[in-house]
Design a protein around this motif. Structure first.
Motif, mmCIF file in Angstrom:
data_model
loop_
_atom_site.group_PDB
_atom_site.id
_atom_site.type_symbol
_atom_site.label_atom_id
_atom_site.label_comp_id
_atom_site.label_asym_id
_atom_site.label_seq_id
_atom_site.Cartn_x
_atom_site.Cartn_y
_atom_site.Cartn_z
ATOM 1 N N LYS A 1 0.838 -1.200 0.000
ATOM 2 C CA LYS A 1 0.000 0.000 0.000
ATOM 3 C C LYS A 1 0.874 1.251 0.000
ATOM 4 C CE LYS A 1 -3.610 0.230 2.741
ATOM 5 N NZ LYS A 1 -4.434 0.383 3.977
ATOM 6 N N TRP B 1 -9.379 3.821 -5.344
ATOM 7 C CA TRP B 1 -9.198 2.583 -4.588
ATOM 8 C C TRP B 1 -10.326 1.609 -4.892
ATOM 9 C CZ3 TRP B 1 -5.242 2.201 -0.689
ATOM 10 C CH2 TRP B 1 -4.475 3.363 -0.552
ATOM 11 N N TYR C 1 -9.820 1.387 3.824
ATOM 12 C CA TYR C 1 -8.666 1.218 2.951
ATOM 13 C C TYR C 1 -7.501 2.110 3.376
ATOM 14 C CZ TYR C 1 -11.668 -1.379 -0.315
ATOM 15 O OH TYR C 1 -12.504 -2.298 -0.894
ATOM 16 N N VAL D 1 -3.262 -4.476 -0.522
ATOM 17 C CA VAL D 1 -3.081 -3.980 -1.881
ATOM 18 C C VAL D 1 -2.328 -5.027 -2.707
ATOM 19 C CG1 VAL D 1 -1.844 -2.267 -3.280
ATOM 20 C CG2 VAL D 1 -3.191 -1.530 -1.299
#
Length: 227
Positions: A74, A89, A98, A150
């Motif tokens: 991320k 996202w 997130y 991610v």
């Protein structure tokens, strides 16, 4: 990115900030692109972030258990952001956020113009103090670390749509979001959409002016037609 390109991109971005997402949606309809609006759940998460515009920088993730201790992917993904871009996202992280305040600060430091989140966010009071616009589907205190990770950036992503199940957003597409909602504009038609949206905006300004001077709505519609 060359300075000339950056100057062009910022000029386009500033012009989009002066038009409404509703006009952009109308223009896209005329171009045969009726399903670019994002789901109505996408909403500004602070008063300071009721409008944003920028070029899509996509980040994708997925639910997957992993040890606590951070999400290096991320952080790496966010380091690729450039000025004037919107971090977009996507993923399947229902119920979790997130990103929060610290990621938002990092994005802002890189010149990011806001975030569009098909999921949750947290630390909203502190993000608001950064005057960093965020549109997201929901807010939640539950972190992503250990739950959602991610797995890619700058790839085509699918976001929940308003009139279709999903809207495809590719890196370099344009994102506009305001009080009416959020919409994605394919890169190939950005300039064409902007020029026509500006024309519609100009017509609306004229109509409002004449209505304020006593022109009736029927007279305005007869003069200007449907807008």
């Amino acid at each position: 990115m060359m300075q000339q390109e950056q100057t062009y991109r910022e000029a386009i971005r500033q012009r989009f900030l002066a038009v409404d997402s509703s006009n952009v949606a109308d223009v896209l309809d005329t171009l045969g692109l009726p399903d670019q609006g994002l789901a109505p759940e996408f909403a500004p998460q602070s008063a300071e972030g009721a409008r944003m515009a920028g070029w899509a920088y996509t980040i994708r993730g997925q639910m997957t258990p992993f040890p606590l201790g951070g999400d290096a992917d991320k952080m790496k993904a966010c380091q690729g952001l450039s000025p004037g871009e919107i971090s977009v996202w996507s993923g399947d992280g229902e119920g979790i956020c997130y990103f929060g305040e610290l990621i938002a600060i990092g994005m802002k430091e890189r010149g990011c113009a806001g975030a569009l989140v098909d999921g949750g966010v947290r630390d909203l009071r502190w993000i608001a103090k950064q005057q960093f616009p965020v549109f997201a589907r929901y807010r939640t205190p539950v972190q992503s670390i250990g739950r959602w990770k991610v797995n890619a950036c700058q790839v085509p992503v699918m976001l929940r749509g308003a009139t279709a199940r999903h809207v495809k957003v590719e890196p370099g597409d344009f994102v506009l979001a305001d009080e009416d909602g959020a919409i994605a504009i394919p890169a190939a038609v950005v300039e064409k959409v902007l020029a026509e949206a500006e024309r519609l905006t100009s017509v609306e300004v004229s109509i409002r002016s004449e209505l304020s001077k006593g022109l009736s709505l029927a007279q305005a519609l007869a003069k200007y037609g449907h807008v």
